[in-house]
Design a protein around this motif. Sequence first.
Motif, PDB file in Angstrom:
ATOM      1  N   TYR A 135       0.824  -1.247  -0.095  1.00 43.68           N
ATOM      2  CA  TYR A 135       0.205  -0.120  -0.182  1.00 43.68           C
ATOM      3  C   TYR A 135       0.982   1.126  -0.102  1.00 43.68           C
ATOM      4  CZ  TYR A 135      -3.912  -2.868   1.186  1.00 43.68           C
ATOM      5  OH  TYR A 135      -5.046  -3.939   1.285  1.00 43.68           O
ATOM      6  N   LEU A 136       0.460   2.390  -0.507  1.00 45.29           N
ATOM      7  CA  LEU A 136       0.791   3.527  -0.513  1.00 45.29           C
ATOM      8  C   LEU A 136       0.940   4.396   0.898  1.00 45.29           C
ATOM      9  CD1 LEU A 136       0.343   5.230  -3.801  1.00 45.29           C
ATOM     10  CD2 LEU A 136       2.680   4.736  -3.103  1.00 45.29           C
ATOM     11  N   SER A 137       1.877   4.782   1.537  1.00 45.74           N
ATOM     12  CA  SER A 137       1.649   5.192   2.802  1.00 45.74           C
ATOM     13  C   SER A 137       0.917   6.471   2.831  1.00 45.74           C
ATOM     14  CB  SER A 137       2.879   5.470   3.467  1.00 45.74           C
ATOM     15  OG  SER A 137       3.851   6.230   2.926  1.00 45.74           O
ATOM     16  N   SER A 138       0.976   7.083   1.689  1.00 41.71           N
ATOM     17  CA  SER A 138       0.478   8.415   1.397  1.00 41.71           C
ATOM     18  C   SER A 138      -1.139   8.311   1.257  1.00 41.71           C
ATOM     19  CB  SER A 138       0.914   8.882   0.027  1.00 41.71           C
ATOM     20  OG  SER A 138       0.591   8.226  -0.881  1.00 41.71           O
ATOM     21  N   GLU A 139      -1.642   7.211   1.357  1.00 40.85           N
ATOM     22  CA  GLU A 139      -3.153   6.946   1.479  1.00 40.85           C
ATOM     23  C   GLU A 139      -3.534   6.644   2.980  1.00 40.85           C
ATOM     24  OE1 GLU A 139      -3.335   3.811  -1.534  1.00 40.85           O
ATOM     25  OE2 GLU A 139      -3.655   5.263  -3.155  1.00 40.85           O
ATOM     26  N   MET A 140      -2.412   6.588   3.674  1.00 40.87           N
ATOM     27  CA  MET A 140      -2.729   6.332   5.220  1.00 40.87           C
ATOM     28  C   MET A 140      -2.713   7.420   6.118  1.00 40.87           C
ATOM     29  SD  MET A 140      -0.926   2.520   5.564  1.00 40.87           S
ATOM     30  CE  MET A 140      -1.767   0.935   4.701  1.00 40.87           C
ATOM     31  N   ASN A 141      -3.919   8.349   6.068  1.00 44.06           N
ATOM     32  CA  ASN A 141      -3.557   9.623   6.761  1.00 44.06           C
ATOM     33  C   ASN A 141      -3.335   9.544   8.300  1.00 44.06           C
ATOM     34  OD1 ASN A 141      -3.630  11.111   4.270  1.00 44.06           O
ATOM     35  ND2 ASN A 141      -5.862  10.911   4.304  1.00 44.06           N
ATOM     36  N   ARG A 142      -4.022   8.430   8.964  1.00 45.30           N
ATOM     37  CA  ARG A 142      -3.980   8.290  10.273  1.00 45.30           C
ATOM     38  C   ARG A 142      -2.582   7.851  10.821  1.00 45.30           C
ATOM     39  NH1 ARG A 142      -7.699   4.223  11.900  1.00 45.30           N
ATOM     40  NH2 ARG A 142      -7.012   3.408   9.986  1.00 45.30           N
ATOM     41  N   LEU A 143      -1.870   7.076  10.007  1.00 40.76           N
ATOM     42  CA  LEU A 143      -0.563   6.458   9.991  1.00 40.76           C
ATOM     43  C   LEU A 143       0.353   7.883   9.834  1.00 40.76           C
ATOM     44  CD1 LEU A 143       1.525   4.365  10.717  1.00 40.76           C
ATOM     45  CD2 LEU A 143       1.561   4.039   8.321  1.00 40.76           C
ATOM     46  N   LEU A 144       0.267   8.620   8.816  1.00 42.30           N
ATOM     47  CA  LEU A 144       1.121   9.644   8.606  1.00 42.30           C
ATOM     48  C   LEU A 144       0.926  10.651   9.602  1.00 42.30           C
ATOM     49  CD1 LEU A 144       0.876  10.162   4.820  1.00 42.30           C
ATOM     50  CD2 LEU A 144       2.391   9.314   6.027  1.00 42.30           C
ATOM     51  N   ALA A 145      -0.299  10.630  10.296  1.00 43.81           N
ATOM     52  CA  ALA A 145      -0.302  11.923  11.553  1.00 43.81           C
ATOM     53  C   ALA A 145       0.256  11.518  12.712  1.00 43.81           C
ATOM     54  CB  ALA A 145      -1.753  12.222  11.657  1.00 43.81           C
ATOM     55  N   ALA A 146       0.519  10.030  12.844  1.00 44.56           N
ATOM     56  CA  ALA A 146       1.196   9.622  14.050  1.00 44.56           C
ATOM     57  C   ALA A 146       2.678   9.564  14.123  1.00 44.56           C
ATOM     58  CB  ALA A 146       0.425   8.359  14.314  1.00 44.56           C
ATOM     59  N   CYS A 147       3.161   9.635  12.807  1.00 41.95           N
ATOM     60  CA  CYS A 147       4.813   9.866  12.899  1.00 41.95           C
ATOM     61  C   CYS A 147       5.059  10.949  12.216  1.00 41.95           C
ATOM     62  CB  CYS A 147       5.077   8.597  11.904  1.00 41.95           C
ATOM     63  SG  CYS A 147       4.126   7.205  11.605  1.00 41.95           S
ATOM     64  N   GLU A 148       6.403  11.211  12.244  1.00 40.87           N
ATOM     65  CA  GLU A 148       7.086  12.055  11.552  1.00 40.87           C
ATOM     66  C   GLU A 148       7.399  12.196  10.229  1.00 40.87           C
ATOM     67  OE1 GLU A 148       9.095  14.931  13.551  1.00 40.87           O
ATOM     68  OE2 GLU A 148       7.395  14.108  14.702  1.00 40.87           O
ATOM     69  N   SER A 149       7.326  10.894   9.801  1.00 43.35           N
ATOM     70  CA  SER A 149       7.558  10.426   8.441  1.00 43.35           C
ATOM     71  C   SER A 149       7.359   9.008   8.234  1.00 43.35           C
ATOM     72  CB  SER A 149       8.695  11.023   7.661  1.00 43.35           C
ATOM     73  OG  SER A 149       9.834  10.335   8.027  1.00 43.35           O
ATOM     74  N   CYS A 150       7.103   8.420   7.070  1.00 41.56           N
ATOM     75  CA  CYS A 150       6.942   7.089   6.701  1.00 41.56           C
ATOM     76  C   CYS A 150       7.539   6.843   5.428  1.00 41.56           C
ATOM     77  CB  CYS A 150       5.449   6.660   6.722  1.00 41.56           C
ATOM     78  SG  CYS A 150       5.078   4.772   6.653  1.00 41.56           S
TER      79      CYS A 150
END
Length: 170
Positions: free
Chosen positions: A26-41
């Motif tokens: 999966y593209l991490s750019s499609e996982m907004n909650r994950l991106l919000a929880a880390c500095e970057s992915c």
Amino acid sequence: MQNLKLPITINPIKSAQQRSVCNGRYLSSEMNRLLAACESCCEHVHVSVKFDVDELGLVVISGKGSATVSLACQRCTEAFEHKLELDFKFSPVKDAEAAENLPSYYDAIELDENGEVNLRELVEDELLLAIPLIPRHELEQCQSPADSVWGKLPEELDKPNPFDVLKKLK
Ligand SMILES: [Zn+2]
């Protein structure tokens, strides 16, 4: 086939009848909650998901995966890389009652009105759960001023190992 883009939703019952295995990303750019929880992915979240029917006749969605994220250290505030590892076993259910009757080694995932589950959301939820509650560097890699407290007490340095004192207290 590691680079296949995984479907967002999937019918687990059909997939289990076919004993499907999905290896992909999966593209991490499609996982907004994950991106919000880390500095970057990292750009991709790699997952391998297997659909099967167990000896009780239950549909099982089991999967493994990983993603490397950057987290802010709660001790020194510097970002550091951390690998999130996934290892899950779900069984799809129609409602909360069915969820309660599941063997404890399965997590329940509710089917939507089309009899599908949102696999991307499931993976994102699992990644969020894999993030440490208090992200921190390993002590030896941490830049924390809070841990240089010994430096403020130079006279303490003359003493033997301060951890010997701790050992005696135990
Ligand atoms: Zn740190």
